[in-house]
Design an enzyme around this catalytic site. Structure first.
Site, PDB file in Angstrom:
ATOM      1  N   SER A 233       0.845  -1.190   0.000  1.00  0.00           N
ATOM      2  CA  SER A 233       0.000   0.000   0.000  1.00  0.00           C
ATOM      3  C   SER A 233       0.875   1.232   0.000  1.00  0.00           C
ATOM      4  CB  SER A 233      -0.875   0.019   1.250  1.00  0.00           C
ATOM      5  OG  SER A 233      -0.034   0.213   2.366  1.00  0.00           O
ATOM      6  N   LYS A 234       0.339   2.290  -0.576  1.00  0.00           N
ATOM      7  CA  LYS A 234       1.190   3.464  -0.742  1.00  0.00           C
ATOM      8  C   LYS A 234       1.473   4.167   0.580  1.00  0.00           C
ATOM      9  CE  LYS A 234      -2.279   6.781  -2.279  1.00  0.00           C
ATOM     10  NZ  LYS A 234      -2.915   7.305  -3.447  1.00  0.00           N
ATOM     11  N   ARG A 235       0.748   3.802   1.613  1.00  0.00           N
ATOM     12  CA  ARG A 235       1.064   4.372   2.925  1.00  0.00           C
ATOM     13  C   ARG A 235       2.422   3.870   3.415  1.00  0.00           C
ATOM     14  NH1 ARG A 235      -2.535   7.537   4.168  1.00  0.00           N
ATOM     15  NH2 ARG A 235      -4.723   7.138   3.713  1.00  0.00           N
TER      16      ARG A 235
ATOM     17  N   ASN B 214       4.755   2.057   1.261  1.00  0.00           N
ATOM     18  CA  ASN B 214       5.732   1.926   0.185  1.00  0.00           C
ATOM     19  C   ASN B 214       5.193   2.715  -0.994  1.00  0.00           C
ATOM     20  OD1 ASN B 214       8.058   0.299   0.292  1.00  0.00           O
ATOM     21  ND2 ASN B 214       6.829  -1.542   0.413  1.00  0.00           N
TER      22      ASN B 214
END
Ligand code: GLU
Length: 499
Positions: free
Chosen positions: A252-254, A256
């Site tokens: 998840s962009k949180r 990575n």
């Protein structure tokens, strides 16, 4: 049989590394069998799909060298390759399913659906909603129809029993029909859902092998049923293991960065990126770490995919990239470096801002350095300010980050407008509000205009720097996120009213 595979991204947001990962394995499988690899754009979500996002998918996959044989931009015998241009096919097959009794029109409102689900729960019945639950009397249907009330088309799904599907990596899988709902096929606006469009297109485009992410396994029973209802052969299914964060949660962009463009902007080599993605759950027969796309295509065998969740470990990627960089001779290194950021176009964007602030050429590099780096080295003390607490600044940065994640046009004026409207909402001077943004972006508050800097750096790097600054300031807990999201929404509402 000619093997035909496809990757079918939805053009929403930034081009995702997961799309490249799935594209790579589809390309490899097609090439191994002398077949074709298709790019299909699944843009049935008309609200979230954008042309820019579609273009960004093309650009990112091409940058990686994952080229397709047929697609919206290159045509082919099975087009159009954009779902938004294929409506008549979906309507035709939805009608066929209605006529054969495999689908039905449903006039239930969202409130009724909620009540029906609550009722099942209360009775301790653990199953999805089925046709029998949704049925209305003939009179009631006639009344709603006459009143022009919205309706959807749903598929008929068995109430019980086991559905068997076959996965190329997992062998036979059994899923419980009771858990499969009477899936919507056509929405009330006449647009198809993913399930109908996906099955119709895979069939009409002659797709023989569907290689996609593991998250779609639960859709397989619905798809199997649709193939049966329509009298079509089902392609072979292969669900690839999901990419994971180092803590094993779903990527998840949180945790990575997930945009391919972020890695491009950070100065990773496309060869290294593809090599890294190729190692996600797969290995060369001789287990070597570094290999080219060509080498992977030559040695490819899908059975070498292992199902343990592959970890998208950026440190590992950086290590691999280092290996690739060092293989370049100096000429090639210079060429790549110039291509990356030391080129005329990019430097010309920076010069006008730096020129104003130097007296000799020897000061230029220092002033512009942050335009040629990745994530600045900053710590909490860099945020020290006469009036404001860095912990408050962390909140401002988070609010701004959310606003910038939604921004469709990355320009200095739009960036400034977003910052100004949040600052106004928080009753802060814009100058104060922007102070931590300067530190996050340029590593110092004494740089040239931060909105210009963000425009130059681009959205991936700018957002990553804001995210990094938030982490440096201690990060935002889940609980705090909820609260802040509310605040952000109300600030946005206020901004909307006053605009
Ligand atoms: N549009 C789907 C996605 O975004 C495609 C899934 C599939 O390959 O069936 O992942």
């Amino acid at each position: 049989m000619t093997v035909r595979t496809r990757v079918a991204p939805s053009p929403t947001g930034d081009p995702h590394v997961g799309t490249a990962y799935i594209a790579l394995f589809n390309l490899a499988f097609a090439r191994q069998h002398g077949g074709q690899f298709v790019l299909r754009i699944e843009d049935t979500d008309r609200v979230r799909s954008t042309e820019q996002a579609e273009q960004a998918i093309f650009d990112a996959l091409r940058w990686l060298g994952l080229d397709w044989d047929e697609g919206p931009d290159r045509g082919g015998d099975y087009g159009p390759y954009r779902q938004s241009e294929r409506s008549e096919h979906y309507r035709h097959y939805a009608q066929q399913l209605l006529d054969s009794g495999h689908a039905f029109r449903c006039y239930r409102t969202p409130e009724e659906l909620e009540a029906l689900r609550a009722d099942l729960r209360e009775r301790g019945v653990q199953r999805a909603l089925k046709r029998a639950d949704l049925e209305l009397s003939t009179d009631e249907i006639a009344r709603r129809e006459a009143a022009g009330e919205p309706s959807v088309v749903r598929m008929q799904v068995p109430e019980e029993g086991r559905c068997e599907i076959h996965d190329m990596l997992r062998g036979p899988l059994e899923l419980d029909w009771a858990q499969v709902d009477a899936q919507i096929l056509l929405k009330s606006d006449g647009m198809p859902t993913y399930h109908l469009a996906n099955v119709v297109d895979d069939h009409l485009m002659g797709i023989t092998h569907v290689i996609r992410g593991e998250e779609w396994i639960n859709s397989a029973p619905k798809h199997r049923l649709l193939y049966e209802y329509l009298g079509w052969d089902m392609p072979e299914l292969c669900h690839m293991p999901l990419l994971r964060n180092p803590d094993k949660s779903k990527l998840s962009k949180r945790k990575n960065p997930t945009s391919i463009n972020f890695y491009r902007r950070m100065g990773y080599m496309p060869e290294a990126m593809v090599n890294f993605l190729g190692r996600m759950g797969w290995s060369m027969p001789d287990e070597r770490e570094r290999f080219t796309l060509e080498e992977m295509l030559e040695a490819f065998d899908i059975q070498r995919v292992s199902l343990g969740g592959p970890v998208f470990d950026v440190d590992k990627l950086s290590w691999l990239n280092g290996q690739w960089l060092r293989e370049l001779d100096n000429e090639e290194f210079l060429h790549r470096l110039m291509d990356w950021a030391f080129n005329r176009d990019y430097v010309m964007k920076i010069l006008p801002h730096v020129k104003e602030r130097v007296e000799t050429f020897s000061e230029v590099a220092d002033k512009a350095a942050f335009c040629f780096t990745g994530i600045p080295h900053i710590d909490e003390s860099d945020f020290a300010h006469k009036q404001h607490d860095p912990q408050d600044m962390k909140v401002w940065l988070q609010l701004l980050l959310w606003s910038l994640e939604e921004l469709d046009e990355w320009s200095r004026d739009r960036l400034f407008a977003e910052a100004k409207s949040l600052a106004d909402g928080l009753e802060l001077k814009v100058k104060d509000f922007l102070f931590p943004v300067f530190v996050a972006i340029a590593g110092t508050s004494t740089s040239f205009s931060v909105v210009d800097s963000m425009e130059i750096l681009g959205k991936e790097l700018s957002r990553a720097r804001l995210r990094h600054a938030i982490e440096v300031l201690g990060g935002v807990s889940k609980k705090q996120t909820k609260k802040l999201e509310k605040q952000w929404r109300s600030l946005r509402g206020d901004a909307g009213d006053s605009a």
